[in-house]
Design a protein around this motif. Structure first.
Motif, PDB file in Angstrom:
ATOM      1  N   ALA A 242       0.842  -1.196   0.000  1.00  0.00           N
ATOM      2  CA  ALA A 242       0.000   0.000   0.000  1.00  0.00           C
ATOM      3  C   ALA A 242       0.874   1.242   0.000  1.00  0.00           C
ATOM      4  CB  ALA A 242      -0.916  -0.010   1.221  1.00  0.00           C
ATOM      5  N   ARG A 243       0.362   2.300  -0.598  1.00  0.00           N
ATOM      6  CA  ARG A 243       1.115   3.551  -0.645  1.00  0.00           C
ATOM      7  C   ARG A 243       0.315   4.650   0.046  1.00  0.00           C
ATOM      8  NH1 ARG A 243       3.203   4.988  -6.470  1.00  0.00           N
ATOM      9  NH2 ARG A 243       0.964   5.010  -6.817  1.00  0.00           N
ATOM     10  N   ASN A 246       2.118   1.262   5.475  1.00  0.00           N
ATOM     11  CA  ASN A 246       1.340   1.453   6.714  1.00  0.00           C
ATOM     12  C   ASN A 246       2.181   1.374   7.973  1.00  0.00           C
ATOM     13  OD1 ASN A 246       1.659  -1.271   7.485  1.00  0.00           O
ATOM     14  ND2 ASN A 246      -0.201  -1.913   6.433  1.00  0.00           N
ATOM     15  N   GLU A 297      -7.287  -3.845   0.402  1.00  0.00           N
ATOM     16  CA  GLU A 297      -8.179  -2.802  -0.096  1.00  0.00           C
ATOM     17  C   GLU A 297      -7.422  -1.647  -0.737  1.00  0.00           C
ATOM     18  OE1 GLU A 297     -10.915  -1.647   2.961  1.00  0.00           O
ATOM     19  OE2 GLU A 297     -11.693  -3.698   3.228  1.00  0.00           O
ATOM     20  N   ARG A 298      -6.115  -1.559  -0.491  1.00  0.00           N
ATOM     21  CA  ARG A 298      -5.286  -0.508  -1.088  1.00  0.00           C
ATOM     22  C   ARG A 298      -4.284  -1.102  -2.085  1.00  0.00           C
ATOM     23  NH1 ARG A 298      -2.921   2.298   4.111  1.00  0.00           N
ATOM     24  NH2 ARG A 298      -1.728   3.457   2.539  1.00  0.00           N
ATOM     25  N   SER A 299      -4.617  -2.253  -2.632  1.00  0.00           N
ATOM     26  CA  SER A 299      -3.723  -2.910  -3.580  1.00  0.00           C
ATOM     27  C   SER A 299      -3.513  -2.047  -4.818  1.00  0.00           C
ATOM     28  CB  SER A 299      -4.290  -4.266  -3.995  1.00  0.00           C
ATOM     29  OG  SER A 299      -3.482  -4.859  -4.998  1.00  0.00           O
ATOM     30  N   GLN A 300      -2.264  -1.978  -5.265  1.00  0.00           N
ATOM     31  CA  GLN A 300      -1.929  -1.309  -6.514  1.00  0.00           C
ATOM     32  C   GLN A 300      -1.925  -2.271  -7.696  1.00  0.00           C
ATOM     33  OE1 GLN A 300       1.355   1.681  -6.297  1.00  0.00           O
ATOM     34  NE2 GLN A 300       1.764   0.741  -4.297  1.00  0.00           N
ATOM     35  N   ARG A 324      -5.767  -1.823   5.422  1.00  0.00           N
ATOM     36  CA  ARG A 324      -4.481  -1.110   5.439  1.00  0.00           C
ATOM     37  C   ARG A 324      -3.455  -1.741   4.509  1.00  0.00           C
ATOM     38  NH1 ARG A 324      -2.325  -1.046  11.213  1.00  0.00           N
ATOM     39  NH2 ARG A 324      -0.951   0.583  10.348  1.00  0.00           N
ATOM     40  N   GLY A 326      -1.885  -3.480   0.777  1.00  0.00           N
ATOM     41  CA  GLY A 326      -1.821  -3.497  -0.665  1.00  0.00           C
ATOM     42  C   GLY A 326      -1.902  -4.919  -1.186  1.00  0.00           C
TER      43      GLY A 326
END
Length: 340
Positions: A242-243, A246, A297-300, A324, A326
Motif C-alpha cells: 500500500a502507498r 502502513n 483494499e489498497r492494492s496497486q 491497510r 496493498g
C-alpha cells in the motif's frame, strides 16, 4: 550418550575417518531418537558428499499426529521431483498442515512473519517454487502448469492429506491450476490472496491488473524483464505494498526489492509469459473445497472487484479485505491476516 555416538567420537579422536555408511547410521540414530512421532527407515536418507550433511530425499513420513509433517534436519526437506529437480521445502510448526505458496519472483521466506504467527497452530509447509529462491529451474518448462504439477508431486511424495492451502498472487493461480489438473482430493480448504484468474484485460474482461494491462503491454513488460531485470524488479517492488507504507513492516520494501532482484530475469519472463496466457475463470465454479478470498483494499495490483468476482464464482467462498494493505496483506497486516 547412545552407543553409536560414542563409537563415532572414539573414531574421530584417534583420527580414523568413519565410513559414510557408519556416519549415516550415527546421524540416523540421533534424528530418530529426536523424532518421537515419526517412523522412518534408513534408506529414506541420503548423504550429500559435497557438503557432508544429512539430507532428505524422496520419502514418506508416517506420523502419529493428524496431517503433520516431519521437519527433517535444519527444518527443511529437499524433495526430489521426477525431472531430477530438488524442490526446497521449509517445514515448521505443529498441527494440521498449511501449505503456503508464494507469488511470482518471490520465495518462501516472504511468509516468515506469517509463519511466526501461525507455527503454534499449524505445520507449515513452505516451498520455494521452481526457479525461485533456493529451488533451481531444472529442465522442465517454466510455466504455471509445471508449477502446479510440481506441487501436486510434492503433496504426493510427502503423503499430505486434508491440507489447507494458501496461494499469494501467482501462488493462487498455481493452486487453481493444480485443482483443475489434479483435483482437490488432498485439500481441505483454499485461501487466495490478491490475485485475478486472468491478469490481462480486454474488451470483455476488465478485472485483470489495475493498470489495464493488455496483451501488447504484457509483451513489452516481458521484453523489459529480459533486457534489464534488476531495473524492472526495483520498479515493481514498491507496487507490492500500500502507498504510503502502513508502518507495520517498515523494512519490507527494502528486503523485498533486494530479494526480487536476485531472480533470473529470463526465468521470471518465462513465468510471466505463462501467467499472462493463463485463464482460470472457467475452473473457479468447479472448486469443491471451501475458499477464503483475501485481498488488500489498497492494492496497486488488483481491485477489490476482482476478489469479489472470485468469491461469487467459487461455490463455497467468501471475500475478506484488509483495509491497510496493498498486494501483500500477510506482510502488511500479519496479525490480522493470521487471525483470519
Amino acid at each position: 550418550t547412545p552407543v553409536p555416538l560414542r563409537r563415532a567420537a572414539c573414531a574421530l579422536c584417534v583420527h580414523r575417518a568413519p565410513s559414510w555408511d557408519f556416519l549415516r547410521e550415527v546421524l540416523f540414530s540421533k534424528l530418530t531418537s529426536d523424532s518421537v512421532f515419526t517412523k522412518l527407515t534408513l534408506k529414506q536418507y541420503g548423504t550429500n558428499r559435497r557438503d557432508r550433511r544429512l539430507v532428505r530425499g524422496d520419502y514418506k513420513v508416517t506420523d502419529a499426529r493428524a496431517n503433520a509433517v516431519h521437519a527433517g534436519p535444519a527444518g527443511y526437506n529437499p524433495v526430489r521431483l521426477s525431472d531430477g529437480t530438488t524442490l526446497f521445502v521449509a517445514v515448521r510448526g505443529t498441527g494440521p498442515a498449511l501449505l503456503l505458496v508464494h507469488g511470482w519472483a518471490a520465495h518462501g521466506g516472504f511468509f516468515d512473519s506469517l509463519a511466526d504467527a501461525l507455527e503454534s497452530r499449524f505445520t507449515l509447509v513452505i516451498p520455494d517454487l521452481r526457479g525461485h529462491g533456493r529451488t533451481p529451474s531444472g529442465e522442465a518448462p517454466l510455466t504455471i502448469d509445471q508449477l502446479a504439477d510440481d506441487l501436486n508431486e510434492m503433496l504426493s511424495l510427502l503423503d499430505l492429506q486434508n491440507v489447507l492451502a494458501l496461494g499469494w498472487s501467482m501462488g493462487a493461480m498455481v493452486l487453481w491450476t493444480l485443482i483443475a489438473r489434479h483435483g482437490a482430493s488432498r485439500l481441505a480448504g483454499l485461501i487466495t490472496e490478491d490475485m485475478s484468474p486472468r491478469i490481462l484485460n480486454d474488451e470483455a474482461w476488465t478485472l485483470g491488473m489495475l493498470t489495464g494491462l493488455d496483451q501488447a503491454a504484457s509483451t513489452q513488460i516481458e521484453t523489459a524483464m529480459r533486457q534489464n531485470w534488476p531495473a524492472y524488479a526495483a520498479a515493481f517492488a514498491p507496487r507490492m505494498f500500500a502507498r504510503p507504507l502502513n508502518g507495520t513492516q517498515p523494512d519490507a520494501l527494502e528486503w523485498a526489492a533486494r530479494d526480487l532482484a536476485n531472480n533470473s530475469g529470463a526465468a521470471m519472463a518465462d513465468f510471466w509469459e505463462s501467467m499472462a496466457a493463463k485463464d482460470c475463470r472457467d475452473g473457479l465454479a468447479a472448486i469443491s473445497v471451501p475458499a477464503l478470498v483475501t485481498y488488500g483494499e489498497r492494492s496497486q495490483v488488483y481491485g477489490p472487484q476482482t476478489s469479489q468476482f472470485i468469491a461469487n464464482t467459487i461455490p463455497d467462498a467468501r471475500a475478506l479485505g484488509f483495509a491497510r494493505s496493498g498486494h501483500a496483506p500477510h506482510i502488511e497486516e500479519t496479525e490480522a491476516f493470521a487471525r483470519a
